[in-house]
Design an enzyme around this catalytic site. Structure first.
Site, PDB file in Angstrom:
ATOM      1  N   ASP A  21     -30.584   5.566  39.183  1.00  0.00           N
ATOM      2  CA  ASP A  21     -30.752   6.599  38.152  1.00  0.00           C
ATOM      3  C   ASP A  21     -29.384   6.918  37.552  1.00  0.00           C
ATOM      4  O   ASP A  21     -28.349   6.614  38.163  1.00  0.00           O
ATOM      5  CB  ASP A  21     -31.362   7.878  38.745  1.00  0.00           C
ATOM      6  CG  ASP A  21     -31.585   8.958  37.683  1.00  0.00           C
ATOM      7  OD1 ASP A  21     -32.065   8.632  36.581  1.00  0.00           O
ATOM      8  OD2 ASP A  21     -31.262  10.134  37.937  1.00  0.00           O
ATOM      9  N   SER A  22     -29.401   7.550  36.402  1.00  0.00           N
ATOM     10  CA  SER A  22     -28.135   7.975  35.785  1.00  0.00           C
ATOM     11  C   SER A  22     -27.428   9.011  36.664  1.00  0.00           C
ATOM     12  O   SER A  22     -26.219   9.159  36.556  1.00  0.00           O
ATOM     13  CB  SER A  22     -28.416   8.580  34.412  1.00  0.00           C
ATOM     14  OG  SER A  22     -29.265   9.703  34.559  1.00  0.00           O
ATOM     15  N   TYR A  53     -27.738  10.008  30.402  1.00  0.00           N
ATOM     16  CA  TYR A  53     -28.020   8.840  29.567  1.00  0.00           C
ATOM     17  C   TYR A  53     -28.910   9.213  28.367  1.00  0.00           C
ATOM     18  O   TYR A  53     -28.986   8.463  27.403  1.00  0.00           O
ATOM     19  CB  TYR A  53     -28.807   7.800  30.381  1.00  0.00           C
ATOM     20  CG  TYR A  53     -28.003   6.900  31.299  1.00  0.00           C
ATOM     21  CD1 TYR A  53     -26.691   7.195  31.670  1.00  0.00           C
ATOM     22  CD2 TYR A  53     -28.594   5.741  31.815  1.00  0.00           C
ATOM     23  CE1 TYR A  53     -25.989   6.362  32.526  1.00  0.00           C
ATOM     24  CE2 TYR A  53     -27.899   4.897  32.665  1.00  0.00           C
ATOM     25  CZ  TYR A  53     -26.595   5.210  33.024  1.00  0.00           C
ATOM     26  OH  TYR A  53     -25.920   4.374  33.870  1.00  0.00           O
ATOM     27  N   GLY A  54     -29.618  10.344  28.507  1.00  0.00           N
ATOM     28  CA  GLY A  54     -30.705  10.663  27.570  1.00  0.00           C
ATOM     29  C   GLY A  54     -30.322  10.751  26.113  1.00  0.00           C
ATOM     30  O   GLY A  54     -31.168  10.579  25.235  1.00  0.00           O
ATOM     31  N   CYS A  84     -35.544   6.110  36.570  1.00  0.00           N
ATOM     32  CA  CYS A  84     -34.997   6.806  35.404  1.00  0.00           C
ATOM     33  C   CYS A  84     -35.852   6.404  34.203  1.00  0.00           C
ATOM     34  O   CYS A  84     -35.976   5.207  33.901  1.00  0.00           O
ATOM     35  CB  CYS A  84     -33.550   6.352  35.198  1.00  0.00           C
ATOM     36  SG  CYS A  84     -32.783   6.985  33.710  1.00  0.00           S
ATOM     37  N   GLU A 169     -27.892  18.513  36.459  1.00  0.00           N
ATOM     38  CA  GLU A 169     -26.661  17.839  36.902  1.00  0.00           C
ATOM     39  C   GLU A 169     -25.570  18.859  37.253  1.00  0.00           C
ATOM     40  O   GLU A 169     -24.715  18.595  38.072  1.00  0.00           O
ATOM     41  CB  GLU A 169     -26.134  16.884  35.817  1.00  0.00           C
ATOM     42  CG  GLU A 169     -26.937  15.599  35.679  1.00  0.00           C
ATOM     43  CD  GLU A 169     -26.722  14.619  36.846  1.00  0.00           C
ATOM     44  OE1 GLU A 169     -25.586  14.364  37.233  1.00  0.00           O
ATOM     45  OE2 GLU A 169     -27.736  14.122  37.380  1.00  0.00           O
ATOM     46  N   CYS A 203     -39.115  12.616  32.984  1.00  0.00           N
ATOM     47  CA  CYS A 203     -37.696  12.442  33.324  1.00  0.00           C
ATOM     48  C   CYS A 203     -37.578  12.803  34.798  1.00  0.00           C
ATOM     49  O   CYS A 203     -38.101  13.846  35.225  1.00  0.00           O
ATOM     50  CB  CYS A 203     -36.824  13.359  32.470  1.00  0.00           C
ATOM     51  SG  CYS A 203     -35.093  13.384  33.030  1.00  0.00           S
ATOM     52  N   THR A 204     -36.911  11.951  35.548  1.00  0.00           N
ATOM     53  CA  THR A 204     -36.913  12.139  37.006  1.00  0.00           C
ATOM     54  C   THR A 204     -36.072  13.338  37.448  1.00  0.00           C
ATOM     55  O   THR A 204     -36.129  13.743  38.602  1.00  0.00           O
ATOM     56  CB  THR A 204     -36.431  10.853  37.705  1.00  0.00           C
ATOM     57  OG1 THR A 204     -35.125  10.510  37.206  1.00  0.00           O
ATOM     58  CG2 THR A 204     -37.387   9.716  37.453  1.00  0.00           C
ATOM     59  N   HIS A 205     -35.294  13.904  36.538  1.00  0.00           N
ATOM     60  CA  HIS A 205     -34.561  15.137  36.865  1.00  0.00           C
ATOM     61  C   HIS A 205     -35.480  16.365  36.843  1.00  0.00           C
ATOM     62  O   HIS A 205     -35.171  17.373  37.465  1.00  0.00           O
ATOM     63  CB  HIS A 205     -33.449  15.392  35.846  1.00  0.00           C
ATOM     64  CG  HIS A 205     -32.209  14.576  36.030  1.00  0.00           C
ATOM     65  ND1 HIS A 205     -32.180  13.209  35.882  1.00  0.00           N
ATOM     66  CD2 HIS A 205     -30.935  14.942  36.355  1.00  0.00           C
ATOM     67  CE1 HIS A 205     -30.945  12.769  36.086  1.00  0.00           C
ATOM     68  NE2 HIS A 205     -30.171  13.802  36.383  1.00  0.00           N
TER      69      HIS A 205
HETATM   70  N1  DGL Z   1     -33.356  10.981  35.067  1.00  0.00           N
HETATM   71  C1  DGL Z   1     -33.333  10.224  33.895  1.00  0.00           C
HETATM   72  C2  DGL Z   1     -34.671  10.046  33.242  1.00  0.00           C
HETATM   73  O1  DGL Z   1     -35.630   9.993  33.955  1.00  0.00           O
HETATM   74  C3  DGL Z   1     -32.172  10.298  32.984  1.00  0.00           C
HETATM   75  C4  DGL Z   1     -31.691  11.558  32.498  1.00  0.00           C
HETATM   76  C5  DGL Z   1     -30.398  11.420  31.729  1.00  0.00           C
HETATM   77  O2  DGL Z   1     -29.455  10.853  32.265  1.00  0.00           O
HETATM   78  O3  DGL Z   1     -30.362  11.905  30.589  1.00  0.00           O
HETATM   79  O4  DGL Z   1     -34.793   9.921  32.047  1.00  0.00           O
END
Ligand code: DGL
Length: 285
Positions: A21-22, A53-54, A84, A169, A203-205
């Site tokens: 993941d990022s 990364y988004g 991710c 984050e 989004c996994t966050h």
């Molecule tokens: N956790 C990631 C996702 O599922 C990336 C979030 C990010 O880095 O912006 O999209």
């Protein structure tokens, strides 16, 4: 590493399952995978130094994700899960089509969007769903495209939530300041379609914001997080692919790696995983 550089010879022996993941978000997927499949070894890489990364371009997300996949292959993984959505939306297809044949056609990289979409058909009654995700995932249109392939009768509305990943984050997911932006993006999504009865946290966050998301989401709307869906889909994949299952070692261990400082990662990871983990700093170069 750019496209011209040739990776080191890849180890042939069986190895851990790679999870990428990022940043910290993929830990929400990894912990569910480890609950469902505790017997395997895992390596987690969080590219925390370059998250989020988004909001990054297609080319950059592809380049960063490709570097992480090659690193995991070099570390012995034969199977890598992109935990991710942004990387799954922007890089998975290109890695599968352009890179795997040259790197090692026997290795596999899987994403999180398809397993999520596969479950949506049985959850929505109104056939109107919402997706909350990063700007990159929403702009890629990956969710509406996947849903159309499997369930052409389902209407999809998407809402980008660019401030949610920075809140996670920076360890601010439970702070009072988070409430404003959690409510704002939920309201904006629901204003797009009043018939939405199911919302994907794409989004996994975002599961780390779940208490606040629940607070502001109407109670009759089903909220789908991806961890368990991805874990069950991986279990099913390994059952259907015994040749890959044999290439995954079974020592029940997990190594955590970050491109950021080790102490920063372990302090934050402890709050997400409820346990202290030892972490190794890695570079992709
Ligand atoms: N956790 C990631 C996702 O599922 C990336 C979030 C990010 O880095 O912006 O999209």
């Amino acid at each position: 590493m750019n496209n011209q550089q040739i990776p080191l010879p890849l180890p042939l022996a069986a190895g851990p399952i790679g999870v990428f993941d990022s940043g910290y978000g993929g830990l929400t997927i990894l912990s569910k995978i480890r609950e469902a499949l505790p017997q395997y070894d895992y390596i987690y890489i969080g590219d925390n130094a370059r998250a989020p990364y988004g909001t990054r371009s297609f080319e950059i997300v592809y380049e960063f994700t490709r570097e992480a996949v090659i690193k995991l292959f070099e570390m012995g993984c034969h199977l890598v899960i992109l935990a991710c959505n942004t990387a799954s939306a922007k890089a998975l297809r290109s890695i599968q089509m352009n890179d795997l044949p040259g790197l090692d056609p026997q290795r596999r990289v899987l994403g999180v969007i398809r397993p999520t979409v596969e479950c949506i058909g049985s959850l929505t009654h109104s056939r109107h769903i919402g997706v909350l995700a990063t700007s990159g995932t929403i702009l890629s249109e990956s969710y509406p495209m996947e849903v159309r392939k499997l369930f052409p009768d389902i209407e999809v509305s998407g809402q980008a939530c660019p401030l949610w990943v920075p809140l996670v984050e920076n360890n601010e997911a439970a702070s009072e300041g988070a409430d404003y932006f959690v409510k704002k993006y939920i309201d904006e999504l629901l204003a797009k379609d009043h018939l939405i009865d199911t919302v994907i946290l794409g989004c996994t966050h975002y599961p780390l914001l779940l208490p606040k998301i629940r607070q502001y989401m109407p109670q009759d709307i089903t909220i789908m997080s991806q961890g368990e869906l991805v874990a069950q889909s991986l279990k099913d994949y390994l059952r259907r692919h015994p040749e890959m299952e044999k290439r995954c070692t079974r020592g029940a261990t997990c190594q955590y790696c970050t491109t950021e400082a080790e102490d920063k990662f372990s302090a934050s990871a402890a709050t997400f995983l409820n346990e202290l983990v030892s972490v190794r700093h890695i570079d992709f170069m």
